[in-house]
Design an enzyme around this catalytic site. Sequence first.
Site, PDB file in Angstrom:
ATOM      1  N   GLY A  17     -63.101 -21.234 -51.409  1.00 31.91           N
ATOM      2  CA  GLY A  17     -62.291 -21.117 -50.020  1.00 31.91           C
ATOM      3  C   GLY A  17     -63.094 -21.650 -48.995  1.00 31.91           C
ATOM      4  O   GLY A  17     -64.243 -21.271 -49.084  1.00 31.91           O
ATOM      5  N   ARG A  31     -80.608 -29.796 -41.320  1.00 32.48           N
ATOM      6  CA  ARG A  31     -81.613 -30.251 -40.064  1.00 32.48           C
ATOM      7  C   ARG A  31     -83.112 -28.676 -40.741  1.00 32.48           C
ATOM      8  O   ARG A  31     -84.283 -29.644 -40.021  1.00 32.48           O
ATOM      9  CB  ARG A  31     -81.589 -29.891 -38.904  1.00 32.48           C
ATOM     10  CG  ARG A  31     -80.089 -30.434 -39.037  1.00 32.48           C
ATOM     11  CD  ARG A  31     -79.714 -31.180 -36.990  1.00 32.48           C
ATOM     12  NE  ARG A  31     -79.498 -32.416 -37.370  1.00 32.48           N
ATOM     13  CZ  ARG A  31     -78.540 -32.831 -36.358  1.00 32.48           C
ATOM     14  NH1 ARG A  31     -78.328 -31.740 -35.008  1.00 32.48           N
ATOM     15  NH2 ARG A  31     -78.132 -33.559 -35.850  1.00 32.48           N
ATOM     16  N   ARG A  78     -62.383 -25.626 -56.795  1.00 31.18           N
ATOM     17  CA  ARG A  78     -63.078 -24.695 -57.742  1.00 31.18           C
ATOM     18  C   ARG A  78     -63.123 -25.262 -58.673  1.00 31.18           C
ATOM     19  O   ARG A  78     -62.131 -25.523 -59.159  1.00 31.18           O
ATOM     20  CB  ARG A  78     -61.291 -23.098 -57.531  1.00 31.18           C
ATOM     21  CG  ARG A  78     -61.198 -22.643 -56.030  1.00 31.18           C
ATOM     22  CD  ARG A  78     -60.594 -21.480 -56.304  1.00 31.18           C
ATOM     23  NE  ARG A  78     -59.538 -21.355 -55.106  1.00 31.18           N
ATOM     24  CZ  ARG A  78     -60.245 -20.667 -54.032  1.00 31.18           C
ATOM     25  NH1 ARG A  78     -61.416 -19.839 -54.412  1.00 31.18           N
ATOM     26  NH2 ARG A  78     -59.698 -20.686 -52.956  1.00 31.18           N
ATOM     27  N   ASP A 109     -67.979 -14.698 -53.665  1.00 29.98           N
ATOM     28  CA  ASP A 109     -68.124 -14.171 -54.597  1.00 29.98           C
ATOM     29  C   ASP A 109     -68.110 -15.354 -56.143  1.00 29.98           C
ATOM     30  O   ASP A 109     -69.074 -14.768 -56.880  1.00 29.98           O
ATOM     31  CB  ASP A 109     -67.707 -12.962 -55.048  1.00 29.98           C
ATOM     32  CG  ASP A 109     -66.093 -12.859 -55.058  1.00 29.98           C
ATOM     33  OD1 ASP A 109     -65.445 -14.037 -54.577  1.00 29.98           O
ATOM     34  OD2 ASP A 109     -65.014 -11.557 -55.082  1.00 29.98           O
ATOM     35  N   GLY A 110     -67.476 -15.624 -56.150  1.00 32.29           N
ATOM     36  CA  GLY A 110     -67.232 -16.198 -57.506  1.00 32.29           C
ATOM     37  C   GLY A 110     -68.067 -17.511 -57.435  1.00 32.29           C
ATOM     38  O   GLY A 110     -69.202 -18.210 -58.076  1.00 32.29           O
ATOM     39  N   THR A 132     -67.050 -16.795 -46.564  1.00 29.64           N
ATOM     40  CA  THR A 132     -65.431 -17.128 -47.123  1.00 29.64           C
ATOM     41  C   THR A 132     -65.277 -16.456 -45.573  1.00 29.64           C
ATOM     42  O   THR A 132     -65.445 -15.533 -45.096  1.00 29.64           O
ATOM     43  CB  THR A 132     -65.336 -16.041 -47.911  1.00 29.64           C
ATOM     44  OG1 THR A 132     -64.699 -15.438 -48.331  1.00 29.64           O
ATOM     45  CG2 THR A 132     -66.421 -15.187 -48.367  1.00 29.64           C
ATOM     46  N   ILE A 133     -63.475 -16.603 -45.107  1.00 39.24           N
ATOM     47  CA  ILE A 133     -63.230 -15.947 -44.445  1.00 39.24           C
ATOM     48  C   ILE A 133     -62.661 -14.526 -45.479  1.00 39.24           C
ATOM     49  O   ILE A 133     -62.631 -13.715 -43.586  1.00 39.24           O
ATOM     50  CB  ILE A 133     -61.451 -16.401 -43.912  1.00 39.24           C
ATOM     51  CG1 ILE A 133     -60.073 -15.884 -45.678  1.00 39.24           C
ATOM     52  CG2 ILE A 133     -61.980 -17.817 -43.179  1.00 39.24           C
ATOM     53  CD1 ILE A 133     -59.095 -16.737 -44.916  1.00 39.24           C
ATOM     54  N   ASP A 134     -62.760 -13.900 -45.941  1.00 37.70           N
ATOM     55  CA  ASP A 134     -62.109 -12.530 -46.696  1.00 37.70           C
ATOM     56  C   ASP A 134     -63.295 -11.424 -46.401  1.00 37.70           C
ATOM     57  O   ASP A 134     -62.912  -9.988 -46.472  1.00 37.70           O
ATOM     58  CB  ASP A 134     -62.346 -12.796 -48.060  1.00 37.70           C
ATOM     59  CG  ASP A 134     -61.148 -13.641 -48.648  1.00 37.70           C
ATOM     60  OD1 ASP A 134     -60.078 -13.773 -47.724  1.00 37.70           O
ATOM     61  OD2 ASP A 134     -61.141 -13.975 -49.438  1.00 37.70           O
ATOM     62  N   ASP A 136     -65.752 -10.097 -48.215  1.00 33.32           N
ATOM     63  CA  ASP A 136     -66.157  -9.241 -49.078  1.00 33.32           C
ATOM     64  C   ASP A 136     -66.914  -9.382 -49.828  1.00 33.32           C
ATOM     65  O   ASP A 136     -67.052 -10.005 -50.750  1.00 33.32           O
ATOM     66  CB  ASP A 136     -64.652 -10.395 -49.956  1.00 33.32           C
ATOM     67  CG  ASP A 136     -64.382 -10.741 -50.565  1.00 33.32           C
ATOM     68  OD1 ASP A 136     -65.341 -12.035 -49.831  1.00 33.32           O
ATOM     69  OD2 ASP A 136     -63.998 -11.496 -51.509  1.00 33.32           O
ATOM     70  N   ARG A 161     -45.737 -11.366 -30.817  1.00 35.58           N
ATOM     71  CA  ARG A 161     -45.310 -10.538 -29.800  1.00 35.58           C
ATOM     72  C   ARG A 161     -44.430 -10.602 -28.774  1.00 35.58           C
ATOM     73  O   ARG A 161     -43.852 -10.774 -28.076  1.00 35.58           O
ATOM     74  CB  ARG A 161     -46.707 -10.173 -28.904  1.00 35.58           C
ATOM     75  CG  ARG A 161     -46.826  -9.018 -27.789  1.00 35.58           C
ATOM     76  CD  ARG A 161     -45.989  -7.666 -28.571  1.00 35.58           C
ATOM     77  NE  ARG A 161     -46.410  -6.830 -28.992  1.00 35.58           N
ATOM     78  CZ  ARG A 161     -46.726  -5.451 -30.097  1.00 35.58           C
ATOM     79  NH1 ARG A 161     -45.421  -5.367 -30.421  1.00 35.58           N
ATOM     80  NH2 ARG A 161     -47.999  -4.914 -30.415  1.00 35.58           N
ATOM     81  N   MET A 176     -53.711 -14.252 -44.402  1.00 36.18           N
ATOM     82  CA  MET A 176     -54.483 -14.147 -45.811  1.00 36.18           C
ATOM     83  C   MET A 176     -55.534 -12.999 -45.957  1.00 36.18           C
ATOM     84  O   MET A 176     -56.122 -11.519 -45.136  1.00 36.18           O
ATOM     85  CB  MET A 176     -55.383 -15.323 -45.604  1.00 36.18           C
ATOM     86  CG  MET A 176     -54.622 -16.012 -46.162  1.00 36.18           C
ATOM     87  SD  MET A 176     -55.698 -17.626 -46.336  1.00 36.18           S
ATOM     88  CE  MET A 176     -54.967 -18.673 -47.085  1.00 36.18           C
ATOM     89  N   ARG A 178     -57.438 -11.671 -49.923  1.00 38.07           N
ATOM     90  CA  ARG A 178     -56.767 -11.451 -51.072  1.00 38.07           C
ATOM     91  C   ARG A 178     -57.286 -10.079 -51.794  1.00 38.07           C
ATOM     92  O   ARG A 178     -55.992  -9.606 -51.987  1.00 38.07           O
ATOM     93  CB  ARG A 178     -57.920 -12.407 -52.400  1.00 38.07           C
ATOM     94  CG  ARG A 178     -57.552 -13.215 -53.518  1.00 38.07           C
ATOM     95  CD  ARG A 178     -58.881 -13.592 -54.047  1.00 38.07           C
ATOM     96  NE  ARG A 178     -60.092 -13.290 -53.565  1.00 38.07           N
ATOM     97  CZ  ARG A 178     -60.833 -14.642 -53.545  1.00 38.07           C
ATOM     98  NH1 ARG A 178     -60.489 -15.695 -54.631  1.00 38.07           N
ATOM     99  NH2 ARG A 178     -61.908 -14.834 -53.443  1.00 38.07           N
TER     100      ARG A 178
END
Length: 329
Positions: A17, A31, A78, A109-110, A132-134, A136, A161, A176, A178
Amino acid sequence: MIQGEEIQRIGVLTSGGDAPGMNAAIRAVVRSCIYFGKEAVGIFRGYDGLISGDMKNLDSRSVSNIIQRGGTILKSARSAEFRTVEGRQKAYENILKFGIQGLVVIGGDGTFRGAGIFSEEYGIPVIGIPGTIDNDLNGTDYTIGYDTAVNTAAQAIDKVRDTASSHNRLFFIEVMGRDSGQIALRSSIAAGAEATIIPEKPMGVDELVRILEKGAGRKKSSSLVVVAEGGKPGHSIDLAREVNERFSYYDTKVTILGHLLRGGSPSVADRVLASRLGVVAVESLLNNKSAVMIGVVNNQINFTPFAQATSNVDNFEQELLRIANILSV
Ligand code: ATP
């Protein structure tokens, strides 16, 4: 490439991702290569580009004006083929053909699982940068993209709000993440949401309704529940329906932020993290390191073997859960 031989050409790719800050990491890798008198090769579409030979030399100018841009100029993918022995064989043939002697992979991780297998099979030195945004992965406090995603989520929740309190509404806002509730929890605290639903600490409908009733009892003009997608995108709709059947004080709405969290200009924290890790990735390859992910732990550079970075991941910030509980009274 024989371990210890001096590396002259370094390949860089982004995989899995996409995450804001990947461009800053690519820039730092390119650089740094130039700084150390080495050549940088950009590989397009992750491992797919390695298999098809879709790559080109990158010079200093080719990474100008990208540090502030979201996405990845190298594209990401992927790759099902890289999971096969035949796919990785083709990738290795291109490594030889293009004279690549070390690889920097930016992903999650993948990506590191694939890199670990590839490096073991063919002895090619590989360094991982967590993008990765997760958030994890073991071995780094934060991954590149996480801070930006949390900021984007918090800003979106703030906007929800405004409208929620104008109409006395209850909003379920799905973000998001996972298998991880980290984006949900952090953005929920930052935006002062009333409740957070995350896989790390499941909450039943009874408990959620009790929290919402408490807020309604205090005449709150709105309530926001931040829900981690947790591998089931869209499940906040079912949750909202279930809650609405038992609690009708507010008009109930659902907002799914989805891919919005992947886009946008990276935060300063992500740009600096990416710059730091990109430089150290190249230095590490030149110092004959391989099969490790670079991270930052307690503001210190940290190296974690791929297998360790990706298995039994345990970097959930329990302390934040306690803070969220206290502040949602
Ligand atoms: P994100 O966390 O953002 O989803 P990721 O790196 O975990 O990023 P994945 O799609 O899981 O994203 O992995 C990226 C790529 O790594 C896969 O598409 C595949 O090509 C390769 N990969 C993953 N696992 C393996 C494996 N066991 N063997 C070989 N290659 C793998």
